[in-house]
Design a protein around this motif. Structure first.
Motif, PDB file in Angstrom:
ATOM      1  N   PHE A   1       3.126  10.535  -6.817  1.00 32.58           N
ATOM      2  CA  PHE A   1       3.956  10.957  -7.952  1.00 32.58           C
ATOM      3  C   PHE A   1       3.096  11.320  -9.153  1.00 32.58           C
ATOM      4  O   PHE A   1       3.266  12.370  -9.770  1.00 32.58           O
ATOM      5  CB  PHE A   1       4.956   9.863  -8.326  1.00 32.58           C
ATOM      6  N   ASN A   2       2.158  10.432  -9.492  1.00 35.14           N
ATOM      7  CA  ASN A   2       1.302  10.659 -10.651  1.00 35.14           C
ATOM      8  C   ASN A   2       0.497  11.947 -10.512  1.00 35.14           C
ATOM      9  O   ASN A   2       0.313  12.680 -11.487  1.00 35.14           O
ATOM     10  CB  ASN A   2       0.350   9.485 -10.865  1.00 35.14           C
ATOM     11  N   SER A   3       0.020  12.230  -9.307  1.00 32.52           N
ATOM     12  CA  SER A   3      -0.818  13.414  -9.112  1.00 32.52           C
ATOM     13  C   SER A   3      -0.045  14.708  -9.350  1.00 32.52           C
ATOM     14  O   SER A   3      -0.635  15.750  -9.623  1.00 32.52           O
ATOM     15  CB  SER A   3      -1.436  13.413  -7.721  1.00 32.52           C
ATOM     16  N   GLN A   4       1.273  14.654  -9.287  1.00 35.81           N
ATOM     17  CA  GLN A   4       2.096  15.821  -9.575  1.00 35.81           C
ATOM     18  C   GLN A   4       2.208  16.082 -11.079  1.00 35.81           C
ATOM     19  O   GLN A   4       2.601  17.168 -11.498  1.00 35.81           O
ATOM     20  CB  GLN A   4       3.510  15.635  -8.998  1.00 35.81           C
ATOM     21  N   HIS A   5       1.864  15.083 -11.889  1.00 39.44           N
ATOM     22  CA  HIS A   5       2.054  15.177 -13.331  1.00 39.44           C
ATOM     23  C   HIS A   5       0.760  15.193 -14.136  1.00 39.44           C
ATOM     24  O   HIS A   5       0.787  15.444 -15.342  1.00 39.44           O
ATOM     25  CB  HIS A   5       2.940  14.024 -13.820  1.00 39.44           C
ATOM     26  N   VAL A   6      -0.344  14.900 -13.487  1.00 40.60           N
ATOM     27  CA  VAL A   6      -1.627  14.863 -14.182  1.00 40.60           C
ATOM     28  C   VAL A   6      -2.592  15.763 -13.417  1.00 40.60           C
ATOM     29  O   VAL A   6      -2.834  15.540 -12.231  1.00 40.60           O
ATOM     30  CB  VAL A   6      -2.191  13.429 -14.253  1.00 40.60           C
ATOM     31  N   PRO A   7      -3.125  16.773 -14.091  1.00 40.49           N
ATOM     32  CA  PRO A   7      -4.068  17.654 -13.393  1.00 40.49           C
ATOM     33  C   PRO A   7      -5.324  16.891 -12.978  1.00 40.49           C
ATOM     34  O   PRO A   7      -5.725  15.928 -13.630  1.00 40.49           O
ATOM     35  CB  PRO A   7      -4.391  18.726 -14.434  1.00 40.49           C
ATOM     36  N   ASN A   8      -5.905  17.338 -11.908  1.00 42.26           N
ATOM     37  CA  ASN A   8      -7.132  16.728 -11.383  1.00 42.26           C
ATOM     38  C   ASN A   8      -6.960  15.236 -11.131  1.00 42.26           C
ATOM     39  O   ASN A   8      -7.827  14.440 -11.442  1.00 42.26           O
ATOM     40  CB  ASN A   8      -8.309  16.963 -12.338  1.00 42.26           C
ATOM     41  N   GLY A   9      -5.824  14.866 -10.578  1.00 40.91           N
ATOM     42  CA  GLY A   9      -5.561  13.460 -10.299  1.00 40.91           C
ATOM     43  C   GLY A   9      -6.544  12.895  -9.293  1.00 40.91           C
ATOM     44  O   GLY A   9      -6.724  13.446  -8.217  1.00 40.91           O
ATOM     45  N   ILE A  10      -7.192  11.827  -9.680  1.00 42.53           N
ATOM     46  CA  ILE A  10      -8.157  11.157  -8.813  1.00 42.53           C
ATOM     47  C   ILE A  10      -7.766   9.687  -8.724  1.00 42.53           C
ATOM     48  O   ILE A  10      -7.439   9.066  -9.723  1.00 42.53           O
ATOM     49  CB  ILE A  10      -9.585  11.242  -9.390  1.00 42.53           C
TER      50      ILE A  10
ATOM     51  N   ASN B   1       0.829  -1.210   0.000  1.00 41.55           N
ATOM     52  CA  ASN B   1       0.000   0.000   0.000  1.00 41.55           C
ATOM     53  C   ASN B   1       0.860   1.255   0.000  1.00 41.55           C
ATOM     54  O   ASN B   1       0.522   2.244  -0.652  1.00 41.55           O
ATOM     55  CB  ASN B   1      -0.958   0.005   1.189  1.00 41.55           C
ATOM     56  N   TYR B   2       1.967   1.218   0.710  1.00 42.71           N
ATOM     57  CA  TYR B   2       2.904   2.351   0.731  1.00 42.71           C
ATOM     58  C   TYR B   2       3.428   2.624  -0.682  1.00 42.71           C
ATOM     59  O   TYR B   2       3.426   3.763  -1.136  1.00 42.71           O
ATOM     60  CB  TYR B   2       4.057   2.068   1.689  1.00 42.71           C
ATOM     61  N   VAL B   3       3.849   1.578  -1.372  1.00 43.31           N
ATOM     62  CA  VAL B   3       4.363   1.728  -2.733  1.00 43.31           C
ATOM     63  C   VAL B   3       3.269   2.270  -3.653  1.00 43.31           C
ATOM     64  O   VAL B   3       3.506   3.202  -4.438  1.00 43.31           O
ATOM     65  CB  VAL B   3       4.922   0.387  -3.266  1.00 43.31           C
ATOM     66  N   ARG B   4       2.060   1.713  -3.554  1.00 45.54           N
ATOM     67  CA  ARG B   4       0.932   2.180  -4.371  1.00 45.54           C
ATOM     68  C   ARG B   4       0.671   3.663  -4.107  1.00 45.54           C
ATOM     69  O   ARG B   4       0.519   4.458  -5.039  1.00 45.54           O
ATOM     70  CB  ARG B   4      -0.324   1.370  -4.065  1.00 45.54           C
ATOM     71  N   ASN B   5       0.631   4.052  -2.845  1.00 47.22           N
ATOM     72  CA  ASN B   5       0.351   5.444  -2.495  1.00 47.22           C
ATOM     73  C   ASN B   5       1.464   6.383  -2.952  1.00 47.22           C
ATOM     74  O   ASN B   5       1.193   7.523  -3.344  1.00 47.22           O
ATOM     75  CB  ASN B   5       0.100   5.580  -1.000  1.00 47.22           C
TER      76      ASN B   5
END
Length: 139
Positions: free
Chosen positions: A25-34, A16-20
């Motif tokens: 990381f992804n949320s820093q590169h994709v706007p409106n990351g959900i 879960n730590y790795v997934r989170n």
């Protein structure tokens, strides 16, 4: 001397730590990351789970990881109900499509009847079977 980290089988907490961390990381590169897990189940009158769906909303799509119906309860529309409910949730969260995968010995015909289209297929995965990847646009 270089200290080489050991590779070990991770615990659920470590996974879960790795997934989170990847989600972060992804949320820093994709706007409106959900990223939101959407997990559903059906219970009988004894409160036993007889069917379930495990999925996640990622940005603009829903990814269904597992759709399962107990063998004694198949053919009664439970899978259809779960899938339709997931589709409604995906639409309410402004998803533009749903993707999922299944094997030739599982339910490819079921998904095709529900409007899912094969976008990829791998032969002999597992050996003697096919691994299908499906997508359904939610227009």
């Amino acid at each position: 001397m270089t200290n080489t980290p050991n590779i070990i089988q991770s615990t659920n907490d470590e996974s879960n730590y790795v997934r989170n961390k990847l989600i972060e990381f992804n949320s820093q590169h994709v706007p409106n990351g959900i990223y939101e897990e959407i997990n559903l189940c059906l219970k009988n009158n004894k409160e036993e789970v007889i069917a379930g769906l495990i999925s996640a909303v990622c940005w603009n799509w829903m990814e269904i990881d597992i759709l399962w119906v107990d063998e004694d309860h198949r053919g009664q529309g439970h899978g259809k109900r779960l899938l339709e409910n997931a589709e409604q949730i995906a639409k309410s969260k402004n998803c533009s499509f749903i993707k999922l995968n299944t094997f030739s010995f599982q339910a490819p015909e079921f998904y095709e009847k529900k409007g899912y289209t094969v976008i990829a297929m791998i032969e002999n995965a597992p050996i003697g079977s096919k691994h299908y990847y499906y997508k359904k646009d939610l227009n």
